[in-house]
Design a protein around this motif. Structure first.
Motif, short mmCIF file in Angstrom:
data_model
loop_
_atom_site.label_atom_id
_atom_site.label_comp_id
_atom_site.label_asym_id
_atom_site.label_seq_id
_atom_site.Cartn_x
_atom_site.Cartn_y
_atom_site.Cartn_z
N ALA A 1 0.83 -1.21 0.00
CA ALA A 1 0.00 0.00 0.00
C ALA A 1 0.86 1.26 0.00
O ALA A 1 0.59 2.22 -0.74
CB ALA A 1 -0.93 0.00 1.22
N CYS A 2 1.92 1.27 0.81
CA CYS A 2 2.81 2.43 0.84
C CYS A 2 3.56 2.61 -0.47
O CYS A 2 3.70 3.72 -0.99
CB CYS A 2 3.80 2.29 2.00
N ARG A 3 4.06 1.49 -1.01
CA ARG A 3 4.78 1.58 -2.27
C ARG A 3 3.89 2.13 -3.39
O ARG A 3 4.31 2.97 -4.19
CB ARG A 3 5.33 0.19 -2.67
N LYS A 4 2.67 1.64 -3.45
CA LYS A 4 1.73 2.09 -4.48
C LYS A 4 1.39 3.57 -4.32
O LYS A 4 1.42 4.34 -5.29
CB LYS A 4 0.46 1.25 -4.42
N LEU A 5 1.09 3.98 -3.10
CA LEU A 5 0.71 5.37 -2.84
C LEU A 5 1.87 6.31 -3.08
O LEU A 5 1.70 7.41 -3.66
CB LEU A 5 0.19 5.49 -1.40
N TYR A 6 3.08 5.90 -2.67
CA TYR A 6 4.26 6.74 -2.89
C TYR A 6 4.52 6.92 -4.38
O TYR A 6 4.82 8.03 -4.85
CB TYR A 6 5.47 6.12 -2.21
N LYS A 7 4.39 5.85 -5.14
CA LYS A 7 4.59 5.91 -6.59
C LYS A 7 3.58 6.85 -7.23
O LYS A 7 3.93 7.65 -8.11
CB LYS A 7 4.45 4.50 -7.18
N GLU A 8 2.33 6.78 -6.80
CA GLU A 8 1.29 7.64 -7.34
C GLU A 8 1.55 9.11 -7.04
O GLU A 8 1.29 9.98 -7.87
CB GLU A 8 -0.07 7.24 -6.77
N GLN A 9 2.11 9.38 -5.87
CA GLN A 9 2.29 10.76 -5.44
C GLN A 9 3.58 11.39 -5.96
O GLN A 9 3.64 12.61 -6.14
CB GLN A 9 2.26 10.84 -3.91
N ASP B 1 9.93 5.18 -7.33
CA ASP B 1 9.90 4.08 -6.38
C ASP B 1 10.41 4.58 -5.04
O ASP B 1 11.20 5.53 -4.97
CB ASP B 1 10.77 2.92 -6.88
N MET B 2 10.00 3.91 -3.97
CA MET B 2 10.41 4.34 -2.63
C MET B 2 11.91 4.14 -2.44
O MET B 2 12.44 3.06 -2.72
CB MET B 2 9.65 3.55 -1.56
N PRO B 3 12.63 5.15 -1.96
CA PRO B 3 14.05 4.97 -1.63
C PRO B 3 14.18 4.24 -0.30
O PRO B 3 13.20 4.01 0.41
CB PRO B 3 14.55 6.41 -1.50
N LYS B 4 15.39 3.86 0.04
CA LYS B 4 15.63 3.23 1.33
C LYS B 4 15.65 4.30 2.42
O LYS B 4 16.34 5.31 2.29
CB LYS B 4 16.95 2.47 1.31
#
Length: 252
Positions: free
Chosen positions: A171-179, A183-186
């Protein structure tokens, strides 16, 4: 004027969520008065689970909720008239960051995930934690609606929180990508150009969860107080707890 603005609040919490049999409800109310409290953090969710680890579960509720998997005595219903008769405002304590191991196994898609893809499974050495961007949030909101059917005075969140090396759930990965279109960094790589965006994403996510929680509560009763424990005097990036954002969505 809301009740919590009328006079100073002397909030007392009796931490008996490990064993509700240690103190009768009448003695509990008497203790709050003896300690000069006029408000109480009240526990009606048991944090000790038979044949399970510590933390909240669907067997833990001592109030009426459609999400309970075990019917326990209605501790909240029995206590409210005792407390109100003594002039005690009752704020329900709701731990939204510590769940039992079995609860986590039942809801694997709700769990906070570390950078390495493993779930967070060592909260207080025993339990797990759920992500506020997952479908867990709707589960929490239903509990809020059920609590608000009672004549309570407030709800206090212990948590929510992101842990230092989380959350990388779907859910976080998807929402971060949309916003962000990235892709989410470390989270551990603070020199990554995207790192500030990740921290903002988490603080904004926590703010959105608080705002949506408050909307659920106030939609039931605008005179129910809502707040959470804020960040202490240390950086907010590990947890997402930015006090400026927390304050914007809290009554006190």
């Amino acid at each position: 004027m809301s009740w919590w603005t009328e006079k100073p609040l002397r909030i007392v919490e009796i931490c008996n969520a490990w064993d509700f049999n240690t103190l009768s409800l009448a003695k509990e109310a008497e203790s709050i008065v003896r300690l000069k409290g006029n408000v109480q953090h009240f526990h009606c969710m048991l944090m000790a689970n038979e044949n399970d680890s510590g933390g909240l579960s669907e067997n833990s509720f001592f109030f009426s909720t459609q999400l309970a998997k075990k019917k326990n005595p209605d501790r909240l219903k029995a206590y409210l008239p005792l407390a109100h008769k003594k002039g005690i405002r009752v704020i329900v304590y709701f731990n939204v960051h510590w769940y039992s191991a079995k609860f986590g196994l039942s809801h694997p898609d709700w769990l906070q995930i570390r950078e390495n893809g493993e779930p967070v499974n060592d909260i207080y050495s025993t339990g797990t934690s759920c992500c506020i961007n997952s479908a867990y949030r709707e589960w929490v909101f239903q509990i809020l609606r059920d609590l608000c059917q009672y004549n309570i005075d407030g709800i206090f969140y212990d948590g929510p929180i992101f842990f230092a090396n989380s959350c990388y759930c779907p859910a976080c990965r998807k929402l971060y990508k949309e916003q962000t279109d990235h892709d989410m960094p470390k989270k551990s790589q603070m020199t990554d150009p995207q790192w500030p965006d990740l921290i903002k994403f988490q603080t904004d996510s926590l703010g959105r969860f608080l705002a949506d929680s408050d909307a659920v509560i106030k939609g039931c009763n605008p005179e129910i107080l809502f707040y959470m424990n804020g960040n202490s005097h240390w950086p907010y990036w590990p947890t997402g707890r930015d006090n400026r954002i927390i304050m914007a969505h809290s009554d006190i």
